[in-house]
Design a protein around this motif. Structure first.
Motif, PDB file in Angstrom:
ATOM      1  N   ILE A 185      35.401  49.794  72.625  1.00 11.14           N
ATOM      2  CA  ILE A 185      34.980  48.732  71.714  1.00 11.14           C
ATOM      3  C   ILE A 185      35.939  48.652  70.532  1.00 11.14           C
ATOM      4  O   ILE A 185      36.316  49.667  69.940  1.00 11.14           O
ATOM      5  N   PHE A 186      36.322  47.416  70.196  1.00 13.13           N
ATOM      6  CA  PHE A 186      37.072  47.125  68.982  1.00 13.13           C
ATOM      7  C   PHE A 186      36.137  46.416  68.012  1.00 13.13           C
ATOM      8  O   PHE A 186      35.173  45.767  68.438  1.00 13.13           O
ATOM      9  N   ALA A 187      36.421  46.492  66.714  1.00 15.24           N
ATOM     10  CA  ALA A 187      35.594  45.820  65.704  1.00 15.24           C
ATOM     11  C   ALA A 187      36.462  44.876  64.884  1.00 15.24           C
ATOM     12  O   ALA A 187      37.561  45.233  64.467  1.00 15.24           O
ATOM     13  N   ASP A 188      35.951  43.678  64.643  1.00 15.68           N
ATOM     14  CA  ASP A 188      36.687  42.662  63.896  1.00 15.68           C
ATOM     15  C   ASP A 188      35.764  42.051  62.855  1.00 15.68           C
ATOM     16  O   ASP A 188      34.782  41.397  63.193  1.00 15.68           O
ATOM     17  N   ALA A 189      36.097  42.254  61.576  1.00 16.94           N
ATOM     18  CA  ALA A 189      35.246  41.747  60.499  1.00 16.94           C
ATOM     19  C   ALA A 189      35.669  40.367  60.016  1.00 16.94           C
ATOM     20  O   ALA A 189      34.970  39.773  59.191  1.00 16.94           O
TER      21      ALA A 189
END
Length: 350
Positions: A185-189
């Motif tokens: 999983i990658f996270a993008d704010a």
């Protein structure tokens, strides 16, 4: 050479919500460059990168005004054409469409796919992530299930930066992680956090083995990146803060990677420059997308062997994509053996 422009509308199967808006449908421009009996295809997509939007009307108007200017050139003059467009301050999605079309034309003229012209190795292409937009925990779970039903997905990108705060971000991310405990999983704010919250979330996400965080701070807050980098453990990638190769040097010491999107960069020519500059600063590279069809994502796939991470999923979430090109196999988007981009048109039923 002649320039032909046609508008077409794309509808998302699932609307995508990020920190600064929701997109359900866009109208893009299909650009054709015609010369010596060969057509080269490109696409221009409207987008906003946390600032003023580049709209369909702006794109269409610019392309129509450019048509007479381009008539005196041939597709072999990419360098001169690029300089003319830059000097005329042509917006990036229009430059992208023309640049992609010129590359497609050239590949077709020599009967070779672009990846083969550049001598790239398709076996080195990494899996593409697919995106889970901001949602309730239950909504995010359902979206994950739908993606898994649709294709062999290996990587997820989760959009964070909810206006309801970081506790809402945490609950949504935990729901996704619970649904797919073994997927990366990658996270993008999308610039949705303050510095304080970005530090908190970086540490929290690291404990969940999230791979990296993308655009934790808003565009315009780049001066805060050194402090963020010093106080949280995850790699930082920038998207909205990095449009082209000129942006990279000033950011390089405060980040770990950049997200290259063809619509931001101005096309494949500039995207390749960005890769070289990023590598010179020992940064990692990912490719992303906006509300692009398979035409643009197939163009990006031509150089995807050069990327560390890929997020080329926008066309997979469309119900009316008129194009087909690169094929998803085992979570990887592979360009085909057809000449140029290898993109074909298919009729879409009403």
């Amino acid at each position: 050479m002649q320039l032909d422009v046609k508008l077409f509308t794309l509808t998302k199967r699932f609307p995508l919500k990020i920190s600064y808006g929701t997109t359900a449908q866009t109208t893009n421009a299909w650009v054709k460059i015609l010369h010596d009996g060969i057509e080269g295809w490109g696409e221009a997509s409207p987008f906003s990168a946390g600032g003023d939007a580049l709209t369909t009307d702006m794109i269409h108007s610019s392309l129509l005004k450019l048509a007479p200017t381009l008539e005196k050139f041939t597709p072999y003059e990419r360098q001169r054409i690029e300089q003319v467009l830059i000097e005329a301050n042509i917006i990036s999605p229009v430059r992208t469409a023309i640049d992609i079309a010129l590359h497609d034309w050239f590949g077709k003229s020599v009967n070779l796919p672009l990846w083969k012209i550049w001598g790239l190795d398709r076996s080195s292409i990494v899996p593409t992530s697919v995106t889970i937009g901001i949602n309730t925990p239950d909504g995010a779970r359902e979206r994950v299930k739908k993606w898994l039903e649709y294709a062999d997905i290996q990587v997820l990108k989760v959009k964070l930066g909810s206006k309801e705060g970081i506790e809402a971000d945490k609950q949504m991310l935990l729901a996704v992680r619970d649904e797919v405990p073994n997927l990366e999983i990658f996270a993008d704010a999308n610039g949705g956090w303050s510095l304080e919250n970005a530090i908190i979330m970086g540490k929290w996400l690291a404990d969940l083995n999230i791979k990296y965080i993308e655009q934790p701070l808003a565009k315009g807050k780049e001066a805060e990146l050194p402090e963020l980098k010093a106080k949280q453990p995850l790699p930082i990638f920038l998207d909205e803060s990095c449009f082209n190769s000129l942006d990279v040097p000033d950011l390089a010491n405060s980040i770990d990677g950049i997200n290259i999107k063809l619509m931001k960069s101005g096309g494949l020519t500039e995207a390749i420059r960005m890769i070289h500059v990023a590598r010179a600063y020992e940064l990692q590279v990912m490719f992303g997308c906006y509300s692009d069809s398979a035409l643009t994502n197939t163009a990006a796939a031509q150089i995807s062997p050069l990327a560390d991470y890929l997020d080329l999923d926008s066309h997979l979430n469309l119900i009316d994509d008129p194009f087909c090109g690169a094929v998803l196999q085992s979570g990887r988007l592979f360009p085909n053996d057809l000449p140029g981009l290898g993109v074909e048109y298919r009729a879409v039923s009403a």
